[in-house]
Scaffold this motif. Structure first.
Motif, PDB file in Angstrom:
ATOM      1  N   LEU A 413      75.929   9.626 -10.626  1.00  0.00           N
ATOM      2  CA  LEU A 413      77.201  10.053 -11.206  1.00  0.00           C
ATOM      3  C   LEU A 413      78.379   9.615 -10.323  1.00  0.00           C
ATOM      4  N   THR A 414      78.161   9.736  -9.020  1.00  0.00           N
ATOM      5  CA  THR A 414      79.217   9.324  -8.086  1.00  0.00           C
ATOM      6  C   THR A 414      79.505   7.844  -8.224  1.00  0.00           C
ATOM      7  N   PHE A 415      78.412   7.058  -8.351  1.00  0.00           N
ATOM      8  CA  PHE A 415      78.575   5.616  -8.488  1.00  0.00           C
ATOM      9  C   PHE A 415      79.315   5.280  -9.786  1.00  0.00           C
ATOM     10  N   PHE A 416      78.961   5.979 -10.883  1.00  0.00           N
ATOM     11  CA  PHE A 416      79.610   5.718 -12.160  1.00  0.00           C
ATOM     12  C   PHE A 416      81.102   6.027 -12.077  1.00  0.00           C
ATOM     13  N   SER A 417      81.428   7.161 -11.430  1.00  0.00           N
ATOM     14  CA  SER A 417      82.838   7.533 -11.275  1.00  0.00           C
ATOM     15  C   SER A 417      83.571   6.492 -10.434  1.00  0.00           C
ATOM     16  N   PHE A 418      82.877   6.042  -9.374  1.00  0.00           N
ATOM     17  CA  PHE A 418      83.486   5.028  -8.508  1.00  0.00           C
ATOM     18  C   PHE A 418      83.731   3.735  -9.266  1.00  0.00           C
ATOM     19  N   ALA A 419      82.739   3.328 -10.068  1.00  0.00           N
ATOM     20  CA  ALA A 419      82.857   2.085 -10.824  1.00  0.00           C
ATOM     21  C   ALA A 419      84.003   2.166 -11.833  1.00  0.00           C
ATOM     22  N   THR A 420      84.127   3.333 -12.484  1.00  0.00           N
ATOM     23  CA  THR A 420      85.212   3.508 -13.448  1.00  0.00           C
ATOM     24  C   THR A 420      86.565   3.416 -12.759  1.00  0.00           C
ATOM     25  N   GLY A 421      86.660   4.081 -11.607  1.00  0.00           N
ATOM     26  CA  GLY A 421      87.902   4.031 -10.841  1.00  0.00           C
ATOM     27  C   GLY A 421      88.230   2.608 -10.413  1.00  0.00           C
ATOM     28  N   MET A 422      87.189   1.889  -9.957  1.00  0.00           N
ATOM     29  CA  MET A 422      87.397   0.509  -9.527  1.00  0.00           C
ATOM     30  C   MET A 422      87.867  -0.366 -10.678  1.00  0.00           C
ATOM     31  N   TYR A 423      87.350  -0.107 -11.899  1.00  0.00           N
ATOM     32  CA  TYR A 423      87.723  -0.912 -13.056  1.00  0.00           C
ATOM     33  C   TYR A 423      89.228  -0.795 -13.303  1.00  0.00           C
ATOM     34  N   PHE A 424      89.730   0.462 -13.320  1.00  0.00           N
ATOM     35  CA  PHE A 424      91.156   0.648 -13.568  1.00  0.00           C
ATOM     36  C   PHE A 424      91.995   0.122 -12.402  1.00  0.00           C
ATOM     37  N   TYR A 425      91.458   0.271 -11.183  1.00  0.00           N
ATOM     38  CA  TYR A 425      92.180  -0.249 -10.019  1.00  0.00           C
ATOM     39  C   TYR A 425      92.314  -1.766 -10.097  1.00  0.00           C
ATOM     40  N   ILE A 426      91.207  -2.451 -10.492  1.00  0.00           N
ATOM     41  CA  ILE A 426      91.218  -3.917 -10.582  1.00  0.00           C
ATOM     42  C   ILE A 426      92.196  -4.378 -11.664  1.00  0.00           C
ATOM     43  N   ARG A 427      92.232  -3.658 -12.790  1.00  0.00           N
ATOM     44  CA  ARG A 427      93.177  -4.015 -13.862  1.00  0.00           C
ATOM     45  C   ARG A 427      94.614  -3.931 -13.352  1.00  0.00           C
ATOM     46  N   LYS A 428      94.883  -2.851 -12.631  1.00  0.00           N
ATOM     47  CA  LYS A 428      96.227  -2.676 -12.091  1.00  0.00           C
ATOM     48  C   LYS A 428      96.543  -3.760 -11.064  1.00  0.00           C
ATOM     49  N   TRP A 429      95.543  -4.058 -10.252  1.00  0.00           N
ATOM     50  CA  TRP A 429      95.742  -5.084  -9.212  1.00  0.00           C
ATOM     51  C   TRP A 429      95.987  -6.456  -9.829  1.00  0.00           C
ATOM     52  N   ARG A 430      95.219  -6.800 -10.866  1.00  0.00           N
ATOM     53  CA  ARG A 430      95.383  -8.101 -11.527  1.00  0.00           C
ATOM     54  C   ARG A 430      96.767  -8.212 -12.167  1.00  0.00           C
ATOM     55  N   ALA A 431      97.247  -7.109 -12.736  1.00  0.00           N
ATOM     56  CA  ALA A 431      98.593  -7.135 -13.317  1.00  0.00           C
ATOM     57  C   ALA A 431      99.632  -7.370 -12.229  1.00  0.00           C
ATOM     58  N   SER A 432      99.385  -6.742 -11.069  1.00  0.00           N
ATOM     59  CA  SER A 432     100.319  -6.921  -9.947  1.00  0.00           C
ATOM     60  C   SER A 432     100.291  -8.356  -9.448  1.00  0.00           C
ATOM     61  N   VAL A 433      99.081  -8.935  -9.357  1.00  0.00           N
ATOM     62  CA  VAL A 433      98.944 -10.328  -8.903  1.00  0.00           C
ATOM     63  C   VAL A 433      99.638 -11.278  -9.868  1.00  0.00           C
ATOM     64  N   LYS A 434      99.478 -11.001 -11.172  1.00  0.00           N
ATOM     65  CA  LYS A 434     100.109 -11.857 -12.181  1.00  0.00           C
ATOM     66  C   LYS A 434     101.628 -11.832 -12.046  1.00  0.00           C
ATOM     67  N   LYS A 435     102.148 -10.614 -11.780  1.00  0.00           N
ATOM     68  CA  LYS A 435     103.596 -10.479 -11.595  1.00  0.00           C
ATOM     69  C   LYS A 435     104.061 -11.262 -10.372  1.00  0.00           C
ATOM     70  N   GLN A 436     103.279 -11.175  -9.282  1.00  0.00           N
ATOM     71  CA  GLN A 436     103.622 -11.913  -8.072  1.00  0.00           C
ATOM     72  C   GLN A 436     103.578 -13.420  -8.299  1.00  0.00           C
TER      73      GLN A 436
END
Length: 519
Positions: A413-436
């Motif tokens: 369960l911890t891993f699943f929660s971590f993976a979900t968090g990472m997914y949204f974090y990566i989406r946010k990061w990619r949007a930031s990279v695109k802006k840069q």
């Protein structure tokens, strides 16, 4: 055994005493100069030296050479060295400047303050991840406890210093720690344990081709075999020390070594050779070699009596030297030889008294050695018991883990929660990279280098400021010119260029431009 006053006449004498070798003191140059000349030269160097790490060492060296002259000067120069080291962020220099201060505090009988300095040195070494310095400091703390007569703490720190040195494969530190351990055991008259440790130390010194260390080890082994009444081995060890000493300076001069040989010869029945050696070498002993002189006078006295000479004066002088000594084995041997001497000259009442003293000391030493043997056996049993407890704890831990299989579900369960968090974090990061990337595209123009393409292929993209600097480098601008144009310091430009070279793996400015054109 407490230090009195400055404890010894000179710092060098401290280093040689009882074969205690402090690996933590760095070798200081200019051995051929008189000490006052060295201090004068260092002061001249200090006046012209820039404020860099070399000046730290000049301050530290002044503190070192003032140890035997003026302890207030030691405290001053070590403090100045430490202050400058802090300003330069030179932790290693700070540590070994503070070491000189700790020594001075010890000599001033301010032991608690010295220990505070040692503790601070340890914390600096740990923070700086300087494991070798930590090993040296640990050994030095053991020496401090040794001179305070706190032998349990000394042994503990020597053992810790040895373990650290062995873990780091720091052979010199291991050898020093072994020497110090052996000295403690020898003073406690646990001669067999001291013998084992000196043999280990000798093996290290031989592997390192440390001739001076080998001389000292052979000398100590000669003494230990003599205490154990194995005089053939004792003579052999002293001969090896003598052979190595012929062309090598050592803390043990030839007079000490030859007296050791003479004692072995006497006990092997070679009286004439023993007498000749003792008679020739006793006058050559250094004034501080009290125990060596007492041993030599003891054997010289009994040999002179056997040769119909007046040797009683020699024996009485030896007795006076050993009257307040803790070297019971030497006192025992003296009383034995005094008893024999009194019998030879017909003073039977004095002979009986000497034999009584001999028997008292002999019983004391034998009981002490039995106690050490029992303590070592108990220590071994304690070690075995400790290992068993550790094994039981490991088994209990394993059993506990096997009963808690549900932990796997929690982990999933911890891993699943971590993976979900990472997914949204990566989406946010990619949007930031695109802006840069969009912002970077707007800054790139009028350049023959395609920075968008370059950044697309690099693991770490170039920043806006780095791109501006590269453009100016491409135009042939110097660091100073670039700094003026961008309104920053030249050091800032150097830092940016260092990061650019790291990202692009370029060796120099020309290589940088060529590499970026090839992207």
């Amino acid at each position: 055994m407490k230090r009195k006053g400055l404890m010894v006449d000179t710092l060098l004498k401290i280093l040689a005493k009882e074969s205690l070798v402090l690996g933590i003191i760095l070798l200081v140059p200019f051995y051929c100069l008189a000490q006052s000349d060295i201090i004068s030269q260092l002061k001249r160097d200090l006046e012209s030296a820039p404020r860099d790490t070399n000046k730290v060492w000049i301050y530290r060296d002044l503190a070192f050479y003032y140890q035997e002259e003026n302890l207030d000067s030691v405290l001053y120069f070590s403090e100045e060295a430490s202050k400058l080291a802090i300003q330069l962020n030179f932790t290693y220099g700070q540590i070994w400047s503070l070491y000189q201060k700790a020594l001075a505090l010890e000599y001033l009988n301010r032991f608690e303050e010295a220990m505070d300095i040692f503790s601070f040195m340890k914390s600096l070494a740990i923070q700086n991840r300087d494991s070798i310095s930590l090993a040296k400091i640990t050994n030095a703390i053991g020496v401090a406890y040794y001179y305070q007569g706190i032998h349990d703490e000394a042994l503990s720190h020597y053992q810790k210093g040895l373990e650290l040195s062995e873990k780091l494969n720091y052979q010199e530190g291991a050898s020093h720690a072994l020497n110090n351990l052996a000295v403690i055991y020898r003073q406690q008259r646990n001669f067999r344990r001291a013998l084992e440790i000196h043999e280990k130390s000798l093996a290290i010194k031989t592997a390192q081709s440390d001739t001076v260390g080998m001389i000292n080890s052979h000398y100590n082994l000669g003494l230990l075999h003599s205490y154990l009444n194995d005089f053939k081995k004792s003579f052999s060890e002293f001969e090896l020390a003598e052979k190595l000493s012929l062309n090598t300076p050592s803390s043990h001069n030839l007079a000490e070594i030859n007296i050791g040989k003479a004692v072995a010869l006497y006990n092997l029945g070679n009286d004439n050779e023993a007498y000749d050696l003792l008679f020739a070498e006793v006058p050559k002993l250094k004034p501080d070699k009290i125990h060596e002189k007492a041993a030599a006078l003891t054997y010289l006295g009994i040999l002179e009596i056997k040769l119909d000479k007046n040797g009683l004066d020699r024996l009485l002088e030896a007795h006076q030297l050993l009257e307040n000594s803790d070297r019971l084995e030497l006192q025992r041997q003296l009383y034995k030889e005094m008893a024999s001497a009194y019998e030879i000259v017909g003073k039977h009442n004095l002979a009986v008294n000497a034999w009584k003293e001999y028997n008292i000391l002999n019983d004391s030493i034998n009981n002490e050695q039995k106690a050490w043997a029992m303590e070592e056996m108990q220590a071994r049993f304690d070690a075995i018991d400790k290992d068993k407890k550790i094994q039981q704890q490991e088994l209990a831990l394993f059993s506990e883990k096997s009963k808690k299989k549900w932990i796997g579900i929690v982990l999933s369960l911890t891993f699943f929660s971590f993976a979900t968090g990472m997914y949204f974090y990566i989406r946010k990061w990619r949007a930031s990279v695109k802006k840069q990337e969009e912002e970077l595209k707007n800054t790139i123009h009028n350049s023959s280098i395609d920075f968008q393409k370059v950044n697309g292929k690099m693991l770490t993209p170039l920043t806006k400021r780095e791109i501006e600097i590269i453009k100016l480098v491409e135009k042939g601008k110097s660091n100073n010119e670039i700094a003026d144009q961008l309104f920053v310091s030249e050091n800032t430009i150097k830092t940016h260029l260092k990061n650019i070279f790291s990202k692009t793996e370029a060796n120099n400015r020309t290589d940088l431009i060529h590499r970026l054109h090839r992207y």
